[in-house]
Design a protein around this motif. Structure first.
Motif, PDB file in Angstrom:
ATOM      1  N   GLY A  25       0.824  -1.214   0.000  1.00  0.00           N
ATOM      2  CA  GLY A  25       0.000   0.000   0.000  1.00  0.00           C
ATOM      3  C   GLY A  25       0.852   1.255   0.000  1.00  0.00           C
ATOM      4  N   GLY A  26       1.886   1.269   0.812  1.00  0.00           N
ATOM      5  CA  GLY A  26       2.803   2.412   0.845  1.00  0.00           C
ATOM      6  C   GLY A  26       3.533   2.589  -0.471  1.00  0.00           C
ATOM      7  N   ALA A  27       3.934   1.463  -1.078  1.00  0.00           N
ATOM      8  CA  ALA A  27       4.632   1.541  -2.365  1.00  0.00           C
ATOM      9  C   ALA A  27       3.696   2.049  -3.461  1.00  0.00           C
ATOM     10  N   ARG A  28       2.421   1.681  -3.397  1.00  0.00           N
ATOM     11  CA  ARG A  28       1.453   2.207  -4.377  1.00  0.00           C
ATOM     12  C   ARG A  28       1.420   3.734  -4.307  1.00  0.00           C
ATOM     13  N   ALA A  29       1.315   4.248  -3.093  1.00  0.00           N
ATOM     14  CA  ALA A  29       1.257   5.702  -2.915  1.00  0.00           C
ATOM     15  C   ALA A  29       2.581   6.354  -3.326  1.00  0.00           C
ATOM     16  N   ARG A  30       3.699   5.785  -2.900  1.00  0.00           N
ATOM     17  CA  ARG A  30       5.009   6.376  -3.163  1.00  0.00           C
ATOM     18  C   ARG A  30       5.332   6.417  -4.655  1.00  0.00           C
ATOM     19  N   TYR A  31       4.957   5.350  -5.381  1.00  0.00           N
ATOM     20  CA  TYR A  31       5.344   5.257  -6.791  1.00  0.00           C
ATOM     21  C   TYR A  31       4.185   5.537  -7.744  1.00  0.00           C
ATOM     22  N   GLY A  32       3.034   5.924  -7.212  1.00  0.00           N
ATOM     23  CA  GLY A  32       1.909   6.327  -8.041  1.00  0.00           C
ATOM     24  C   GLY A  32       1.290   5.215  -8.875  1.00  0.00           C
ATOM     25  N   PRO A  36      -6.220  -1.279  -9.876  1.00  0.00           N
ATOM     26  CA  PRO A  36      -5.701  -2.632  -9.677  1.00  0.00           C
ATOM     27  C   PRO A  36      -4.367  -2.897 -10.385  1.00  0.00           C
ATOM     28  N   ALA A  37      -3.707  -1.883 -10.896  1.00  0.00           N
ATOM     29  CA  ALA A  37      -2.451  -2.084 -11.628  1.00  0.00           C
ATOM     30  C   ALA A  37      -1.404  -2.740 -10.734  1.00  0.00           C
ATOM     31  N   THR A  38      -0.621  -3.616 -11.336  1.00  0.00           N
ATOM     32  CA  THR A  38       0.484  -4.250 -10.612  1.00  0.00           C
ATOM     33  C   THR A  38       1.806  -4.043 -11.342  1.00  0.00           C
ATOM     34  N   THR A  39       1.795  -3.186 -12.353  1.00  0.00           N
ATOM     35  CA  THR A  39       3.016  -2.862 -13.085  1.00  0.00           C
ATOM     36  C   THR A  39       3.060  -1.355 -13.316  1.00  0.00           C
ATOM     37  N   GLY A  40       4.194  -0.901 -13.758  1.00  0.00           N
ATOM     38  CA  GLY A  40       4.304   0.509 -14.091  1.00  0.00           C
ATOM     39  C   GLY A  40       5.491   1.192 -13.452  1.00  0.00           C
ATOM     40  N   ASN A  41       6.012   0.619 -12.386  1.00  0.00           N
ATOM     41  CA  ASN A  41       7.186   1.181 -11.725  1.00  0.00           C
ATOM     42  C   ASN A  41       7.994   0.015 -11.176  1.00  0.00           C
ATOM     43  N   GLU A  42       9.239  -0.071 -11.548  1.00  0.00           N
ATOM     44  CA  GLU A  42      10.085  -1.197 -11.138  1.00  0.00           C
ATOM     45  C   GLU A  42      10.174  -1.336  -9.618  1.00  0.00           C
ATOM     46  N   ASN A  43      10.263  -0.235  -8.906  1.00  0.00           N
ATOM     47  CA  ASN A  43      10.356  -0.296  -7.450  1.00  0.00           C
ATOM     48  C   ASN A  43       9.065  -0.844  -6.844  1.00  0.00           C
ATOM     49  N   PHE A  44       7.922  -0.399  -7.362  1.00  0.00           N
ATOM     50  CA  PHE A  44       6.654  -0.945  -6.883  1.00  0.00           C
ATOM     51  C   PHE A  44       6.549  -2.433  -7.202  1.00  0.00           C
ATOM     52  N   GLU A  45       6.916  -2.796  -8.422  1.00  0.00           N
ATOM     53  CA  GLU A  45       6.797  -4.192  -8.847  1.00  0.00           C
ATOM     54  C   GLU A  45       7.607  -5.117  -7.950  1.00  0.00           C
ATOM     55  N   ARG A  46       8.762  -4.663  -7.510  1.00  0.00           N
ATOM     56  CA  ARG A  46       9.603  -5.462  -6.618  1.00  0.00           C
ATOM     57  C   ARG A  46       8.905  -5.665  -5.278  1.00  0.00           C
ATOM     58  N   VAL A  47       8.310  -4.617  -4.725  1.00  0.00           N
ATOM     59  CA  VAL A  47       7.599  -4.727  -3.446  1.00  0.00           C
ATOM     60  C   VAL A  47       6.364  -5.616  -3.608  1.00  0.00           C
ATOM     61  N   MET A  52       3.633 -11.041  -2.934  1.00  0.00           N
ATOM     62  CA  MET A  52       3.071 -12.247  -3.535  1.00  0.00           C
ATOM     63  C   MET A  52       3.920 -13.474  -3.212  1.00  0.00           C
ATOM     64  N   ASN A  53       5.239 -13.332  -3.246  1.00  0.00           N
ATOM     65  CA  ASN A  53       6.116 -14.448  -2.888  1.00  0.00           C
ATOM     66  C   ASN A  53       5.912 -14.865  -1.430  1.00  0.00           C
ATOM     67  N   THR A  54       5.678 -13.888  -0.561  1.00  0.00           N
ATOM     68  CA  THR A  54       5.444 -14.192   0.848  1.00  0.00           C
ATOM     69  C   THR A  54       4.127 -14.934   1.023  1.00  0.00           C
ATOM     70  N   MET A  93      12.251  -7.325   3.649  1.00  0.00           N
ATOM     71  CA  MET A  93      13.019  -6.088   3.708  1.00  0.00           C
ATOM     72  C   MET A  93      14.098  -6.074   2.619  1.00  0.00           C
ATOM     73  N   ALA A  94      14.792  -7.204   2.437  1.00  0.00           N
ATOM     74  CA  ALA A  94      15.866  -7.273   1.448  1.00  0.00           C
ATOM     75  C   ALA A  94      15.318  -7.141   0.030  1.00  0.00           C
ATOM     76  N   TYR A  95      14.259  -7.863  -0.274  1.00  0.00           N
ATOM     77  CA  TYR A  95      13.692  -7.831  -1.626  1.00  0.00           C
ATOM     78  C   TYR A  95      13.107  -6.458  -1.938  1.00  0.00           C
ATOM     79  N   SER A  96      12.528  -5.810  -0.942  1.00  0.00           N
ATOM     80  CA  SER A  96      11.987  -4.466  -1.155  1.00  0.00           C
ATOM     81  C   SER A  96      13.087  -3.478  -1.532  1.00  0.00           C
ATOM     82  N   GLU A  97      14.281  -3.739  -1.043  1.00  0.00           N
ATOM     83  CA  GLU A  97      15.417  -2.860  -1.351  1.00  0.00           C
ATOM     84  C   GLU A  97      16.051  -3.189  -2.696  1.00  0.00           C
TER      85      GLU A  97
END
Length: 130
Positions: A25-32, A36-47, A52-54, A93-97
């Motif tokens: 949710g925070g990454a959605r706001a931070r990266y705009g 329901p989009a799940t793509t569009g910003n590499e940093n968001f996609e990683r988070v 999803m992996n978790t 935490m590591a994957y988000s970075e």
């Protein structure tokens, strides 16, 4: 206390899932990236992939924890569960970075889940045989 450890692990797992959802949710706001989009910003996609992996890992881990608790050794399953939760938090935490920082945490969490599963399978086999 050790007899209740698997239940504590379940509570921690639910809290972990809430936490990684909050991170998305925070990454959605931070990266705009609007739902329901799940793509569009590499940093968001990683988070998002981390979340999803978790979730995917949890689907495998919880039955392994149950089996290890019910048929195996609750203390071993509980300790393996604590290791799994800690490693999955580290993974988040590591994957988000950076995606390349998640490997060791993934291996530790996977090994912990395998320990719980193996303990349960061994206990179930013993119950079936004798």
């Amino acid at each position: 206390m050790l007899a209740h450890l698997p239940a504590v692990v379940v509570v921690l797992t639910v809290l972990l899932l809430i936490f990684v959802t909050w991170l998305v949710g925070g990454a959605r706001a931070r990266y705009g990236v609007k739902a329901p989009a799940t793509t569009g910003n590499e940093n968001f996609e990683r988070v998002f992939r981390m979340q999803m992996n978790t979730v995917e890992s949890t689907v495998l881990f919880l039955p392994a924890l149950w089996l290890g608790t019910q048929y195996g050794y609750p203390q071993i399953a509980g300790i393996a569960g604590l290791v799994w939760v800690a490693a999955r938090f580290w993974y988040a935490m590591a994957y988000s970075e950076a995606a390349n920082k998640r490997g060791l945490a993934f291996m530790i969490a996977s090994t912990a889940a395998l320990v719980a599963f193996a303990a349960g399978c061994w206990g179930l086999l013993r119950a079936l045989i004798g």
